[in-house]
Design an enzyme around this catalytic site. Structure first.
Site, PDB file in Angstrom:
ATOM      1  N   GLY A  25      11.494  60.896 -20.720  1.00 51.96           N
ATOM      2  CA  GLY A  25      10.311  60.342 -20.345  1.00 51.96           C
ATOM      3  C   GLY A  25      10.553  59.053 -19.633  1.00 51.96           C
ATOM      4  N   ASN A  80      11.087  54.985 -18.694  1.00 50.34           N
ATOM      5  CA  ASN A  80      11.821  53.829 -19.023  1.00 50.34           C
ATOM      6  C   ASN A  80      11.387  53.008 -20.005  1.00 50.34           C
ATOM      7  OD1 ASN A  80      13.195  54.966 -16.634  1.00 50.34           O
ATOM      8  ND2 ASN A  80      14.782  53.448 -16.904  1.00 50.34           N
ATOM      9  N   GLY A 112      11.496  54.863 -22.973  1.00 50.27           N
ATOM     10  CA  GLY A 112      12.840  54.796 -23.669  1.00 50.27           C
ATOM     11  C   GLY A 112      13.185  53.697 -24.314  1.00 50.27           C
ATOM     12  N   GLU A 172      16.654  60.494 -21.420  1.00 49.52           N
ATOM     13  CA  GLU A 172      16.726  61.021 -20.084  1.00 49.52           C
ATOM     14  C   GLU A 172      15.481  60.237 -19.502  1.00 49.52           C
ATOM     15  OE1 GLU A 172      18.985  62.378 -18.363  1.00 49.52           O
ATOM     16  OE2 GLU A 172      20.425  62.923 -20.074  1.00 49.52           O
ATOM     17  N   CYS A 195      11.270  63.687 -11.803  1.00 52.10           N
ATOM     18  CA  CYS A 195      11.882  62.500 -12.197  1.00 52.10           C
ATOM     19  C   CYS A 195      13.131  62.777 -11.043  1.00 52.10           C
ATOM     20  CB  CYS A 195      12.749  62.766 -13.233  1.00 52.10           C
ATOM     21  SG  CYS A 195      13.591  64.271 -13.742  1.00 52.10           S
TER      22      CYS A 195
HETATM   23  P1  NAD Z   1       6.200  59.125 -21.009  1.00 49.90           P
HETATM   24  O1  NAD Z   1       7.482  57.992 -21.152  1.00 49.90           O
HETATM   25  O2  NAD Z   1       4.667  58.450 -20.969  1.00 49.90           O
HETATM   26  O3  NAD Z   1       6.120  59.769 -22.172  1.00 49.90           O
HETATM   27  C1  NAD Z   1       7.130  60.791 -22.746  1.00 49.90           C
HETATM   28  C2  NAD Z   1       6.936  61.205 -24.032  1.00 49.90           C
HETATM   29  O4  NAD Z   1       7.195  59.884 -24.884  1.00 49.90           O
HETATM   30  C3  NAD Z   1       5.578  61.820 -24.491  1.00 49.90           C
HETATM   31  O5  NAD Z   1       5.783  62.631 -25.311  1.00 49.90           O
HETATM   32  C4  NAD Z   1       5.008  60.563 -24.961  1.00 49.90           C
HETATM   33  O6  NAD Z   1       3.993  60.942 -26.151  1.00 49.90           O
HETATM   34  C5  NAD Z   1       6.078  59.929 -25.898  1.00 49.90           C
HETATM   35  N1  NAD Z   1       5.864  58.465 -26.275  1.00 49.90           N
HETATM   36  C6  NAD Z   1       5.327  57.468 -25.498  1.00 49.90           C
HETATM   37  N2  NAD Z   1       5.272  56.507 -26.173  1.00 49.90           N
HETATM   38  C7  NAD Z   1       6.228  56.721 -27.239  1.00 49.90           C
HETATM   39  C8  NAD Z   1       6.862  55.963 -28.310  1.00 49.90           C
HETATM   40  N3  NAD Z   1       6.517  54.625 -28.524  1.00 49.90           N
HETATM   41  N4  NAD Z   1       7.618  56.544 -29.306  1.00 49.90           N
HETATM   42  C9  NAD Z   1       7.899  57.767 -29.258  1.00 49.90           C
HETATM   43  N5  NAD Z   1       7.325  58.547 -28.288  1.00 49.90           N
HETATM   44  C10 NAD Z   1       6.611  58.112 -27.365  1.00 49.90           C
HETATM   45  O7  NAD Z   1       6.701  59.878 -19.707  1.00 49.90           O
HETATM   46  P2  NAD Z   1       5.544  60.859 -18.879  1.00 49.90           P
HETATM   47  O8  NAD Z   1       4.521  60.219 -18.569  1.00 49.90           O
HETATM   48  O9  NAD Z   1       5.503  62.018 -20.102  1.00 49.90           O
HETATM   49  O10 NAD Z   1       6.527  61.640 -18.174  1.00 49.90           O
HETATM   50  C11 NAD Z   1       7.108  61.095 -16.829  1.00 49.90           C
HETATM   51  C12 NAD Z   1       8.245  60.177 -17.029  1.00 49.90           C
HETATM   52  O11 NAD Z   1       9.380  60.883 -17.483  1.00 49.90           O
HETATM   53  C13 NAD Z   1       8.907  59.605 -15.635  1.00 49.90           C
HETATM   54  O12 NAD Z   1       9.484  58.228 -15.658  1.00 49.90           O
HETATM   55  C14 NAD Z   1      10.013  60.715 -15.178  1.00 49.90           C
HETATM   56  O13 NAD Z   1      10.949  60.106 -14.149  1.00 49.90           O
HETATM   57  C15 NAD Z   1      10.532  60.868 -16.631  1.00 49.90           C
HETATM   58  N6  NAD Z   1      11.123  62.112 -16.483  1.00 49.90           N
HETATM   59  C16 NAD Z   1      12.655  62.256 -16.665  1.00 49.90           C
HETATM   60  C17 NAD Z   1      13.294  63.135 -16.745  1.00 49.90           C
HETATM   61  C18 NAD Z   1      14.791  63.245 -16.619  1.00 49.90           C
HETATM   62  O14 NAD Z   1      15.550  63.964 -17.086  1.00 49.90           O
HETATM   63  N7  NAD Z   1      15.605  62.021 -16.477  1.00 49.90           N
HETATM   64  C19 NAD Z   1      12.805  64.402 -16.496  1.00 49.90           C
HETATM   65  C20 NAD Z   1      11.033  64.467 -16.278  1.00 49.90           C
HETATM   66  C21 NAD Z   1      10.590  63.213 -16.500  1.00 49.90           C
END
Ligand code: NAD
Length: 491
Positions: free
Chosen positions: A242, A244, A247, A264, A298
């Site tokens: 997800g 940063n 994360g 990641e 990403c």
């Molecule tokens: P996001 O961080 O908004 O959400 C990711 C997941 O985390 C979702 O399931 C969301 O519901 C959950 N989440 C949100 N807040 C949380 C919390 N407080 N506790 C636990 N879970 C929580 O990201 P997104 O918009 O779904 O995806 C886009 C981001 O993901 C971009 O920054 C992208 O670069 C990154 N990404 C990274 C990779 C990689 O492998 N490095 C791959 C794909 C996407």
């Protein structure tokens, strides 16, 4: 969503009265407080299906079910686990078109890309069905060879919390889930809000392949609400892909509750184009890397540093290539670029383009359809590499072009970021290519190919703030899900 698609794909059991359900302890269940949200097609802005929004108690029930199922699953035969994984892969191949259509309807990516993702997921499961046998220990010689035997064994961690993003809604969670399952762990899967149907289709494939109840559970709902209920005892570990900021909050919760944590995260991936690069190949690969999946990867190519001598050729070639790409609903076979995933993502991206207009020259391409969350493809040229809009991850179809004098300045510019996910060099020189592999700060290094390519037998992950030092996929992905025991046996 059409009734036929719903009935075919989800065999009605995942959906009751038009509402997509959780999967807990082998049962498709409503949220205990009957919470609901609406899943929207980003290409039309029309509702697809109602989806449960779970309260914390449902997350806790899912962890409880996973914990109970783990008592048996951790002692199951590796051959049985691999067989279930192989069957699930076969079902995904059979259902690739239907699942791909569903993914396109809820996430927006063009149908060919969505079907490709389902097939790649099946390949990933097949790789892990083979690797399952690798998750074993080693024999070692001890101090007294005839009287003492020493070996290592790898124990599962326990209940794994899998939290995934929407942009690869099947491949990314599947890579985590399958690595967890073959190593004897049980799972609670929390997918991203925009893509619950694809998540349910993945869980249904494992269920149909014979995975015992409770080994893989699905909880739908808001991350901010479910995160605190999932990231605590008795779960053992959390793996998140997800953004940063997410994360950081997941890592803090994991430390507080003494859980293993894999992250990641984002990327701001560079490409360096040298004067001896093949221009046609470079323009094709940069285009795919920058605006494929509407730039919502990403690993998308975001910062392009071009040797002065070929800057104008690259800028002109990219403008021509971007101008030839048709925007539209992903379900239309003529579409090359789909919508942004939702209204918020489109608005955030447009705000970034607004900032870009103050930092450099902005050129926009493509005709935006009347309805749907579309954004035009965007090139930001002759921009200061230190401008805020270049330094951060803008999740959408925009690429920044910047001039450099040659390789040395180019590498320095590429590395001047706190991200380190993926990077590409375009050059005809093998010598430069080998230096590049050494010099660039990226977990995935490309030469003459787009920053976005990745295969399931290879490690996936980033350096610096793009990851927390682990790798997913391939055999590298297995180890994270186990802990080593040292065994001493006296004869
Ligand atoms: P996001 O961080 O908004 O959400 C990711 C997941 O985390 C979702 O399931 C969301 O519901 C959950 N989440 C949100 N807040 C949380 C919390 N407080 N506790 C636990 N879970 C929580 O990201 P997104 O918009 O779904 O995806 C886009 C981001 O993901 C971009 O920054 C992208 O670069 C990154 N990404 C990274 C990779 C990689 O492998 N490095 C791959 C794909 C996407």
């Amino acid at each position: 969503m059409t009734a036929t698609l719903e009935a075919d794909l989800l065999s009605a059991r995942c959906v009751a009265d038009g509402v997509l359900l959780n999967h807990i302890g082998g049962e498709w269940r409503d949220a205990s407080d009957r919470g609901r949200s609406q899943n929207i097609n980003p290409a039309t802005e029309e509702p697809l299906l109602e989806v449960v929004v779970s309260p914390a108690e449902d997350a806790e029930a899912a962890v409880g079910a996973a914990l109970a199922a783990g008592q048996h699953w951790r002692h199951s035969s590796i051959f049985d686990r691999a067989e279930i994984v192989r069957k699930a892969a076969g079902l995904l191949r059979e259902r690739a078109e239907l699942i791909g259509r569903t993914m396109t309807l809820e996430e927006g990516k063009p149908l060919a890309e969505a079907i490709g993702e389902v097939v790649r997921t099946a390949e990933t499961l097949e790789v892990y069905a083979g690797l399952a046998y690798r998750a074993q220990g080693e024999m070692h010689s001890g101090h007294r060879p005839q009287e003492q035997w020493t070996w290592t064994t790898k124990a599962p961690l326990g209940v794994i919390i899998v939290i995934s993003p929407w942009n690869f809604p099947m491949l990314l969670p599947a890579g985590k889930i399958v690595a967890a399952l073959v190593t004897g762990n049980t799972v609670v899967f929390k997918p991203a809000d925009p893509t619950p149907l694809t998540a349910a289709a993945l869980v249904a494939a494992f269920e149909d392949a014979g995975l015992p109840p409770g080994v893989l559970n699905l909880v739908l709902g808001r991350g901010s609400r479910l995160g605190p209920a999932l990231i605590k005892a008795p779960a053992a570990a959390v793996t998140l892909t997800g953004g940063n900021d997410t994360g950081k909050s997941v890592a803090v919760a994991a430390v507080e509750h003494h859980m293993k944590c894999q992250l990641e995260l984002g990327g701001n991936n560079p490409a360096l184009v040298l004067a001896d690069a093949d221009m046609d190949l470079t323009i094709r690969e940069l285009t795919l890397g920058a605006v494929g999946s509407t730039g919502q990867k990403c690993t998308a190519t975001r910062r392009v540093f071009v040797a002065d001598a070929v800057y104008d050729a690259i800028a002109g070639g990219l403008a021509k290539a971007f101008g030839g790409l048709r925007l539209g609903a992903g379900i239309d076979p003529e579409t090359k670029i789909g919508p942004m995933v939702n209204e918020g993502a489109r608005d955030d991206f447009e705000a970034a383009v607004g900032q870009a207009e103050r930092a450099g020259t902005v050129s926009r391409f493509g005709t935006v359809p009347d309805r749907g969350f579309f954004s035009q493809l965007t090139i930001l040229s002759d921009v200061d590499p230190d401008a805020e809009v270049v330094r951060r991850e803008n999740f959408g179809p925009m690429v920044s072009l910047m001039r450099v004098s040659g390789y040395d300045e180019g590498v320095e510019r590429c590395n001047a970021t706190h991200y380190g996910l993926s990077a590409s060099l375009f050059s005809a020189s093998m010598k430069q290519a080998i230096r590049w592999v050494d010099d660039v700060d990226a977990g995935m290094v490309h030469v003459n190919s787009q920053t976005t390519g990745a295969e399931p037998q290879m490690p996936f992950g980033g350096m610096k703030a793009s990851s927390n030092f682990s790798r997913e996929f391939g055999h590298w992905g297995l180890d994270w899900y186990t802990q080593v025991k040292a065994v001493y046996v006296e004869g």
